[in-house]
Structure formats: structure tokens, C-alpha cells
Design a protein around this motif. Structure first.
Motif, PDB file in Angstrom:
ATOM      1  N   SER A 187      -4.034   8.619  -3.442  1.00 50.81           N
ATOM      2  CA  SER A 187      -2.802   8.418  -2.592  1.00 50.81           C
ATOM      3  C   SER A 187      -3.234   8.409  -1.206  1.00 50.81           C
ATOM      4  CB  SER A 187      -1.760   9.487  -2.963  1.00 50.81           C
ATOM      5  OG  SER A 187      -0.774   9.455  -1.890  1.00 50.81           O
ATOM      6  N   SER A 188      -4.204   9.352  -0.726  1.00 51.11           N
ATOM      7  CA  SER A 188      -4.569   9.357   0.665  1.00 51.11           C
ATOM      8  C   SER A 188      -4.988   8.349   1.360  1.00 51.11           C
ATOM      9  CB  SER A 188      -5.465  10.612   1.020  1.00 51.11           C
ATOM     10  OG  SER A 188      -4.839  11.583   0.769  1.00 51.11           O
ATOM     11  N   VAL A 189      -6.056   7.479   0.417  1.00 49.90           N
ATOM     12  CA  VAL A 189      -6.415   6.293   0.842  1.00 49.90           C
ATOM     13  C   VAL A 189      -5.302   5.236   0.878  1.00 49.90           C
ATOM     14  CG1 VAL A 189      -8.124   4.584   0.350  1.00 49.90           C
ATOM     15  CG2 VAL A 189      -8.743   6.936  -0.485  1.00 49.90           C
ATOM     16  N   PHE A 190      -4.476   4.941   0.190  1.00 48.95           N
ATOM     17  CA  PHE A 190      -3.426   4.161   0.145  1.00 48.95           C
ATOM     18  C   PHE A 190      -2.699   4.489   1.368  1.00 48.95           C
ATOM     19  CE2 PHE A 190      -3.994   3.078  -4.571  1.00 48.95           C
ATOM     20  CZ  PHE A 190      -4.172   1.781  -4.287  1.00 48.95           C
ATOM     21  N   SER A 201      -1.057  -2.923  -7.652  1.00 46.05           N
ATOM     22  CA  SER A 201      -0.680  -1.829  -8.809  1.00 46.05           C
ATOM     23  C   SER A 201      -1.664  -1.724  -9.686  1.00 46.05           C
ATOM     24  CB  SER A 201       0.842  -2.697  -9.320  1.00 46.05           C
ATOM     25  OG  SER A 201       1.201  -2.026 -10.207  1.00 46.05           O
ATOM     26  N   ASP A 202      -2.360  -2.953 -10.097  1.00 47.61           N
ATOM     27  CA  ASP A 202      -3.411  -2.697 -11.118  1.00 47.61           C
ATOM     28  C   ASP A 202      -4.297  -1.581 -10.845  1.00 47.61           C
ATOM     29  OD1 ASP A 202      -2.318  -4.822 -12.657  1.00 47.61           O
ATOM     30  OD2 ASP A 202      -3.573  -6.367 -11.839  1.00 47.61           O
ATOM     31  N   ILE A 203      -4.893  -1.418  -9.616  1.00 41.26           N
ATOM     32  CA  ILE A 203      -5.812  -0.353  -9.322  1.00 41.26           C
ATOM     33  C   ILE A 203      -5.266   0.834  -9.312  1.00 41.26           C
ATOM     34  CG2 ILE A 203      -6.970   0.668  -7.283  1.00 41.26           C
ATOM     35  CD1 ILE A 203      -8.615  -1.509  -8.441  1.00 41.26           C
ATOM     36  N   ALA A 204      -3.768   1.011  -9.047  1.00 38.73           N
ATOM     37  CA  ALA A 204      -2.991   2.341  -9.234  1.00 38.73           C
ATOM     38  C   ALA A 204      -2.917   2.809 -10.516  1.00 38.73           C
ATOM     39  CB  ALA A 204      -1.901   2.165  -8.476  1.00 38.73           C
ATOM     40  N   GLN A 205      -2.865   1.668 -11.528  1.00 40.51           N
ATOM     41  CA  GLN A 205      -2.454   2.296 -12.889  1.00 40.51           C
ATOM     42  C   GLN A 205      -3.774   2.154 -13.698  1.00 40.51           C
ATOM     43  OE1 GLN A 205       0.179  -1.021 -14.273  1.00 40.51           O
ATOM     44  NE2 GLN A 205       1.690  -0.406 -12.862  1.00 40.51           N
ATOM     45  N   ALA A 260       3.099   6.417  -2.643  1.00 38.37           N
ATOM     46  CA  ALA A 260       4.155   7.098  -2.981  1.00 38.37           C
ATOM     47  C   ALA A 260       4.294   7.538  -4.556  1.00 38.37           C
ATOM     48  CB  ALA A 260       5.450   6.763  -2.524  1.00 38.37           C
ATOM     49  N   HIS A 261       3.935   6.329  -5.277  1.00 41.99           N
ATOM     50  CA  HIS A 261       3.958   6.245  -6.768  1.00 41.99           C
ATOM     51  C   HIS A 261       2.848   7.189  -7.403  1.00 41.99           C
ATOM     52  CE1 HIS A 261       4.499   5.119 -10.744  1.00 41.99           C
ATOM     53  NE2 HIS A 261       3.093   4.762 -10.875  1.00 41.99           N
ATOM     54  N   VAL A 262       1.615   7.169  -6.731  1.00 37.56           N
ATOM     55  CA  VAL A 262       0.518   8.081  -7.446  1.00 37.56           C
ATOM     56  C   VAL A 262       0.102   9.328  -6.694  1.00 37.56           C
ATOM     57  CG1 VAL A 262      -0.785   5.679  -7.845  1.00 37.56           C
ATOM     58  CG2 VAL A 262      -1.197   6.835  -5.850  1.00 37.56           C
ATOM     59  N   ALA A 263       1.116   9.788  -5.859  1.00 38.47           N
ATOM     60  CA  ALA A 263       1.087  11.037  -4.886  1.00 38.47           C
ATOM     61  C   ALA A 263       0.826  12.029  -5.867  1.00 38.47           C
ATOM     62  CB  ALA A 263       2.195  11.070  -4.053  1.00 38.47           C
ATOM     63  N   GLN A 264       1.634  12.216  -7.028  1.00 38.27           N
ATOM     64  CA  GLN A 264       1.536  13.251  -7.907  1.00 38.27           C
ATOM     65  C   GLN A 264       0.627  13.381  -8.602  1.00 38.27           C
ATOM     66  OE1 GLN A 264       5.356  13.402  -9.666  1.00 38.27           O
ATOM     67  NE2 GLN A 264       6.524  14.302  -8.135  1.00 38.27           N
ATOM     68  N   GLY A 265       0.006  11.969  -9.156  1.00 42.78           N
ATOM     69  CA  GLY A 265      -1.283  11.777 -10.160  1.00 42.78           C
ATOM     70  C   GLY A 265      -2.643  12.053  -9.355  1.00 42.78           C
ATOM     71  N   SER A 266      -2.882  11.779  -8.266  1.00 41.74           N
ATOM     72  CA  SER A 266      -4.124  11.813  -7.614  1.00 41.74           C
ATOM     73  C   SER A 266      -3.920  11.717  -6.022  1.00 41.74           C
ATOM     74  CB  SER A 266      -5.012  10.613  -7.904  1.00 41.74           C
ATOM     75  OG  SER A 266      -6.256  10.776  -7.224  1.00 41.74           O
ATOM     76  N   GLN A 267      -3.897  12.950  -5.630  1.00 43.39           N
ATOM     77  CA  GLN A 267      -3.859  13.068  -4.011  1.00 43.39           C
ATOM     78  C   GLN A 267      -5.025  12.234  -3.476  1.00 43.39           C
ATOM     79  OE1 GLN A 267      -1.287  14.573  -2.412  1.00 43.39           O
ATOM     80  NE2 GLN A 267      -2.128  13.510  -0.575  1.00 43.39           N
ATOM     81  N   TYR A 293       0.922  -1.073  -0.064  1.00 45.83           N
ATOM     82  CA  TYR A 293       0.058   0.128   0.001  1.00 45.83           C
ATOM     83  C   TYR A 293       0.829   1.359   0.104  1.00 45.83           C
ATOM     84  CZ  TYR A 293      -4.234  -2.790   1.198  1.00 45.83           C
ATOM     85  OH  TYR A 293      -5.283  -3.713   1.190  1.00 45.83           O
ATOM     86  N   GLY A 294       2.179   1.396   0.811  1.00 48.20           N
ATOM     87  CA  GLY A 294       2.834   2.444   0.996  1.00 48.20           C
ATOM     88  C   GLY A 294       3.482   2.593  -0.359  1.00 48.20           C
TER      89      GLY A 294
END
Length: 295
Positions: free
Chosen positions: A50-53, A98-102, A40-47, A35-36
Motif C-alpha cells: 500500500s505504501s508503494v502505491f 489491479s492484477d498486481i494488487a490481487q 486504499a484497497h490493499v491497505a489492510q492486506g499489506s501495508q 494507483y490511489g
């Protein structure tokens, strides 16, 4: 794609408390790491995502700390990861996260839904462990973690429901229109996007894109709408992302239809559409990635 069963392999029996705590600690630690890493990976794409993760990672870190403390108190030593069984299976696989994040359709709701699934899997897992062990102390500890997973799942479902309500309340008009659209309309809109995308490519690449995005059609079959205009260079990226989003929506629609099928004929038809749609989505993603690579 369609989710696999929550547990694909029966857990190995756990014989002792040190082995139990090693497994429990490792499960929580891995979940926190996965999760962590995505947070960190999606922080710039969707705050919001990222906050949920980050919240999920924090919960799992606290769980790992509590397990380590309990192990030290009961066993006299912290968890020993050398005691993991050889058939250990991760309850929060990195690929699922990762699939959800991408995914181009990812939302806080989707992340909460994944977390609910993970805690459901944990409940089943620890129930299996309790049933398979011959050690009463291990059984009691496993039952405790199963109850904890069940309670967590209920809490996460509340978060999922709130996210759903929020996303539907504040969705943009275009997003709401796409969400409510029928499969036929989405197919029509997707076809138009693919044609527009193909017109910006060299002829050979355009034909390949049409073949991937519109199976069964050749470039000679394509009839441009009367109001069609070749997109400007600045518009093509928006068209690509919209096409990918609609292709993913259609894959989900057909999978949902397969779930709701009431007879074998309907099931076979929906599964065929889903298979074709998933293959199309993969091809479109590959085409988009190839176009973004430097020449």
C-alpha cells in the motif's frame, strides 16, 4: 500472463499545445487515480505494498499539478479535457494495477517493477508524440516529458533494486525455498497440495479439482503418498493459498523459460507449458473463489 508490448497502438498526432496539455494532464491524473484506488484497497492486506502505491499516486498527483500549472502559464487556461484525441490510450491501465494488487505473489518489488514499466511506456509514448507532431512547441514539450519519464524510470529502478535486496534478505525460509525450487519440485509440491485439497471436498467436486489442477490425471490415477493425512479443517485454507501461490510461480517460471528459449522447439515447449499452467491457475482460483462463496 505474458505482458503485452508497452504500446499496442501508435499515439494519434497532437497538433496544438492545448491538446498536448490535455493529454499529459489526463495521463497523470488517471495514473494517480489508479494507483490511489489500489493503495486504499490493499491497505489492510499489506501495508508495505500500500505504501508503494501511495508513493506512486503522490508522484503522479504532483505531476498532474505541474502540468496544469504549465498549461495555465503557457496557454492561459487550465487543461481542457474536451481536447483529448479520440484514440487516447491510458498509459497506466487500471487492469494492470489491479492484477498486481490481487496477485498472491505481490511484493513491493513487483509494484516498483510495474511502475518502471509504466514510465518506460510513457517514454516511448512521448517520443512517438514528438516524432509525429508538426508543431515545434508540441515537439519540445513532448521531448521534455520523454526525458522526465526516462529520469523517473532510473529512479524507480533504484527503488526496485532496493526492494529486491530487502525481500531476499528478509524472506522466510519457506518463501526462499519455494523461490529457488525447480519447476519439477514445484510441480510435485503443487500436486500434493491439490490432492490434499481435493480430499476435503465432496467426491464430485474433488474429482473436478483434480481435473483442473492435474490435467491428464483422473481420480483413479491419484496415489496418495504413504505419509498423507487428510488435512484438518483449519489447515485447508493455508493449503489452498499455498497451492495458488505455487501455481502462479510455475506460470512465471514457464513464461521465463519461453523468454530464454534459444530455438523454436524449446520455445514451443515452454509456451505450451505456460499456457497449461496459466489455465490451471485460473481454474484453481475459480475453485477457491467458489468454495468461499456462501452456500
Amino acid at each position: 500472463m505474458r505482458e503485452e508490448p508497452l504500446l499496442t497502438v501508435t499515439p494519434a498526432p497532437i497538433a496544438t499545445l492545448p491538446e498536448f496539455y490535455a493529454v499529459a494532464f489526463h495521463q497523470a491524473q488517471f495514473a494517480a487515480q489508479h494507483y490511489g484506488a489500489v493503495a486504499a484497497h490493499v491497505a489492510q492486506g499489506s501495508q508495505a505494498i500500500s505504501s508503494v502505491f501511495e508513493t506512486l499516486a503522490s508522484r503522479e498527483t504532483a505531476r498532474a499539478d505541474a502540468i496544469a500549472e504549465a498549461c495555465s502559464q503557457i496557454c492561459g487556461a487550465p487543461p481542457d479535457l474536451k481536447k483529448l484525441p479520440t484514440t487516447f490510450r491510458d498509459l497506466v491501465p487500471a487492469q494492470e494495477v489491479s492484477d498486481i494488487a490481487q496477485s498472491g505473489l505481490s511484493t513491493p518489488y513487483a509494484v516498483w517493477a510495474l511502475a518502471v514499466r509504466h514510465r518506460r511506456r510513457a517514454f516511448i509514448y512521448w517520443t512517438y508524440v514528438a516524432a509525429l507532431t508538426r508543431d515545434s512547441a508540441v515537439r519540445a514539450a513532448a521531448e521534455r516529458l520523454a526525458r522526465e519519464a526516462l529520469s523517473d524510470g532510473n529512479a524507480l529502478r533504484r527503488e526496485r533494486r532496493l526492494a529486491w535486496q530487502s525481500e531476499h534478505k528478509y524472506a522466510t525460509e519457506d518463501e526462499q525455498s519455494d523461490r529457488d525450487a525447480s519447476a519439477a519440485l514445484l510441480e510435485s509440491l503443487l500436486r500434493r497440495d491439490i490432492i490434499a485439497w481435493s480430499q476435503t471436498l465432496p467426491p464430485a467436486e474433488g474429482r473436478r479439482l483434480l481435473h483442473v489442477g492435474m490435467p491428464g490425471f483422473s481420480s483413479h490415477d491419484v496415489i496418495l503418498p504413504e505419509d498423507f493425512e487428510t488435512p484438518a479443517l483449519g489447515e485447508i485454507e493455508q493449503i489452498k493459498q499455498r497451492a495458488l501461490r505455487r501455481a502462479e510461480q510455475l506460470s512465471n517460471v514457464y513464461l521465463d523459460e519461453a523468454d530464454r528459449a534459444k530455438d523454436q522447439s524449446s520455445l514451443d515447449f515452454a509456451q505450451e507449458l505456460a499456457t497449461q499452467s496459466i489455465a490451471r491457475l485460473a481454474g484453481l482460483r475459480a475453485a477457491a473463489a467458489s468454495a468461499s462463496e456462501p452456500a
